[in-house]
Design a protein around this motif. Structure first.
Motif, short mmCIF file in Angstrom:
data_model
loop_
_atom_site.label_atom_id
_atom_site.label_comp_id
_atom_site.label_asym_id
_atom_site.label_seq_id
_atom_site.Cartn_x
_atom_site.Cartn_y
_atom_site.Cartn_z
N THR A 1 0.86 -1.19 0.00
CA THR A 1 0.00 0.00 0.00
C THR A 1 0.89 1.24 0.00
N ALA A 2 1.95 1.19 0.82
CA ALA A 2 2.90 2.32 0.84
C ALA A 2 3.52 2.52 -0.54
N ALA A 3 3.83 1.40 -1.22
CA ALA A 3 4.42 1.49 -2.57
C ALA A 3 3.41 2.15 -3.52
N GLU A 4 2.14 1.74 -3.41
CA GLU A 4 1.12 2.30 -4.32
C GLU A 4 0.87 3.77 -4.06
N ASN A 5 0.94 4.17 -2.78
CA ASN A 5 0.69 5.58 -2.44
C ASN A 5 1.91 6.47 -2.57
N GLY A 6 2.99 5.91 -3.04
CA GLY A 6 4.21 6.71 -3.19
C GLY A 6 4.93 6.96 -1.87
N LYS A 7 4.53 6.24 -0.81
CA LYS A 7 5.17 6.47 0.50
C LYS A 7 6.37 5.55 0.74
N LEU A 8 6.49 4.52 -0.08
CA LEU A 8 7.67 3.66 0.04
C LEU A 8 8.77 4.35 -0.75
N GLU A 9 9.61 5.08 -0.03
CA GLU A 9 10.60 5.92 -0.71
C GLU A 9 11.82 5.11 -1.18
N GLU A 10 12.26 4.19 -0.31
CA GLU A 10 13.42 3.37 -0.68
C GLU A 10 13.30 1.99 -0.05
N ALA A 11 13.92 1.02 -0.68
CA ALA A 11 13.98 -0.33 -0.12
C ALA A 11 15.36 -0.87 -0.43
N SER B 1 22.23 -3.44 -0.77
CA SER B 1 21.75 -3.63 -2.15
C SER B 1 20.38 -2.99 -2.35
N PRO B 2 20.30 -2.00 -3.25
CA PRO B 2 19.00 -1.37 -3.50
C PRO B 2 18.01 -2.36 -4.12
N ILE B 3 16.76 -2.24 -3.74
CA ILE B 3 15.69 -3.06 -4.33
C ILE B 3 14.89 -2.16 -5.27
N VAL C 1 7.28 -0.88 -8.61
CA VAL C 1 8.62 -0.31 -8.83
C VAL C 1 8.96 0.60 -7.65
N VAL C 2 10.16 0.47 -7.11
CA VAL C 2 10.58 1.29 -5.96
C VAL C 2 11.65 2.28 -6.42
N SER C 3 11.56 3.51 -5.97
CA SER C 3 12.54 4.59 -6.31
C SER C 3 12.84 4.63 -7.80
N ASN C 4 11.83 4.46 -8.63
CA ASN C 4 12.05 4.47 -10.09
C ASN C 4 13.11 3.49 -10.53
N ASN C 5 13.29 2.41 -9.77
CA ASN C 5 14.33 1.42 -10.06
C ASN C 5 15.74 2.04 -10.08
N GLN C 6 15.90 3.08 -9.28
CA GLN C 6 17.22 3.72 -9.13
C GLN C 6 17.68 3.48 -7.70
N ILE C 7 18.99 3.61 -7.46
CA ILE C 7 19.45 3.52 -6.07
C ILE C 7 18.99 4.78 -5.35
N GLY C 8 18.32 4.62 -4.20
CA GLY C 8 17.81 5.77 -3.45
C GLY C 8 18.95 6.53 -2.78
N GLU C 9 18.65 7.79 -2.41
CA GLU C 9 19.67 8.67 -1.83
C GLU C 9 20.21 8.11 -0.51
N LEU C 10 19.31 7.66 0.34
CA LEU C 10 19.75 7.14 1.64
C LEU C 10 20.46 5.79 1.47
N THR C 11 19.97 4.97 0.56
CA THR C 11 20.63 3.68 0.30
C THR C 11 22.08 3.92 -0.11
N GLN C 12 22.28 4.89 -1.00
CA GLN C 12 23.63 5.21 -1.47
C GLN C 12 24.50 5.73 -0.32
#
Ligand code: PLP
Ligand code: COI
Length: 355
Positions: free
Chosen positions: A285-295, A305-307, A318-329
């Protein structure tokens, strides 16, 4: 402390190209081996040329899976090498041993065995960015009899493998399939232990997921199949609406040392971090609402490893547009900076050896 006998290999192997290592394909020239029986305890500790291990056809491990292992790394530094929180791995191996009724190890002696072997194999520690010497200690029960009992004989071995990244994707986002049929572990079972059987139970789902183009499976809890647990070779963390959430250690999840280290770093950075039950519904649900910012996943082999994709019951999120998120990096940079000795080790996590 017990003496470690050293028998050196007569000829040394040709080292592989350190720019094409992959994961766990090459092994160094030597290995550490030690035997246990109830009467003598641990004995006959030696470093010998890397070779096959003779095994009795009735050995417990071959029939009843009495096996535990660890995964850790040594990183080359300017004046030697360092291991990341090795005592934590030894303690976890002892927790696994207790669960599987295998004998426990002396922490100081095991650290000495690691150091003696790695120092001997120093030239095998690769020097390219992103590479390290993967350390695989393992133990198996080897009573030579078919009765199902706690074992009275065991063997402990350490092998070493120069490695690059675990996933073919490297630091690029991985595609994860949330498993809705098979389960990996249940509370009261062996999920928290690092035993071979957990991985054997995971292979079928992993194979199905790979055939569909996914890198690994994300497990749900074994009872309700509702709560997120972990991925095949890593723990998972999510940034949901600014907060960090990770599955709590309920007994069926491996207490990752990278997980523990990342949580400490994130708390120090001022993030609100919660270890709690996260249902798959909440996550998606968080992913659908745009609240899942990074995984992302955390593990020794997987590092951080970014998901990029979470697939569940025919729907791809799709999470973070399939890019490595800022915090993950940022977390990847901090952790690898400490592990590779490029950032100050203010928390005293690295065990440094001068060679
Ligand atoms: N979960 C599983 C199932 C693993 O195999 C691993 C790898 O060791 C992890 C989590 C991560 O643990 P650690 O960070 O201690 O390597
Ligand atoms: C590790 O991260 O060290 C692991 O053990 C994961 C895996 C290769 C099983």
């Amino acid at each position: 402390m017990m003496e470690i006998k050293i028998e050196k290999a007569k000829t040394l192997k040709q080292k592989p190209d350190f720019s094409k290592l992959g994961f766990g394909k090459f092994f160094t020239d030597h290995m550490f081996v030690m035997q246990y029986n109830d009467k003598e305890g641990w004995h006959d500790a030696k470093i010998v040329p890397f070779d096959y291990i003779p095994i009795h056809p009735a050995s417990t491990v071959l029939h009843y899976g009495a096996e535990i292992f660890e995964g850790m790394k040594a990183y080359r530094t300017d004046d030697g090498y360092q291991m990341f929180r090795p005592i934590e791995n030894i303690k976890r191996m002892n927790d696994s041993a207790e669960r599987l009724c295998l004998p426990t190890l002396d922490e100081e002696f095991t650290l000495k065995a690691l150091e003696t072997l790695i120092t001997l194999e120093y030239d095998w520690i690769p020097n390219l960015p992103g590479t390290s010497l993967y350390i695989r200690p393992f133990m198996f029960g080897n009573d030579e009899s078919l009765g199902v009992h706690a074992v009275h004989n065991a063997t402990f071995v350490i092998i070493l493998s120069p490695v690059g990244s675990y996933y073919a994707e490297g630091i690029n986002p991985v595609k994860i399939s949330i498993e809705s049929e098979d389960v990996r572990a249940v509370r009261g079972g062996t999920g928290y232990a690092k035993c071979g059987g957990n991985y054997a139970a995971s292979l079928r789902a992993g194979k199905r997921a790979e055939a569909k183009g996914f890198t690994q499976v994300l497990w749900l809890d074994g009872v309700e199949r509702k709560y997120i647990e972990e991925v095949g070779a890593m723990n998972v963390m999510f940034k949901i609406d600014g907060e960090i959430a990770t599955p709590e250690l309920t007994g069926s999840v491996l207490p990752g040392i990278t997980r523990k280290s990342c949580l400490e770093i994130l708390k120090e950075w001022g993030y609100k971090v919660s270890e709690r039950l996260i249902s798959v519904d909440e996550l998606l649900t968080a992913a659908e609402n745009g609240k899942l910012e990074e995984a992302w996943g955390t593990g020794t082999a997987a590092v951080v490893s970014p998901i990029g994709h979470l697939f569940y019951k025919d729907v791809d999120h799709v999470v973070s547009n399939n890019q490595i998120g800022e915090l993950t990096q940022k977390l990847y940079d901090e952790l690898t900076g400490i592990q590779w000795g490029k950032k100050p080790d203010v928390r005293g996590w690295c065990y440094k050896v001068k060679v």
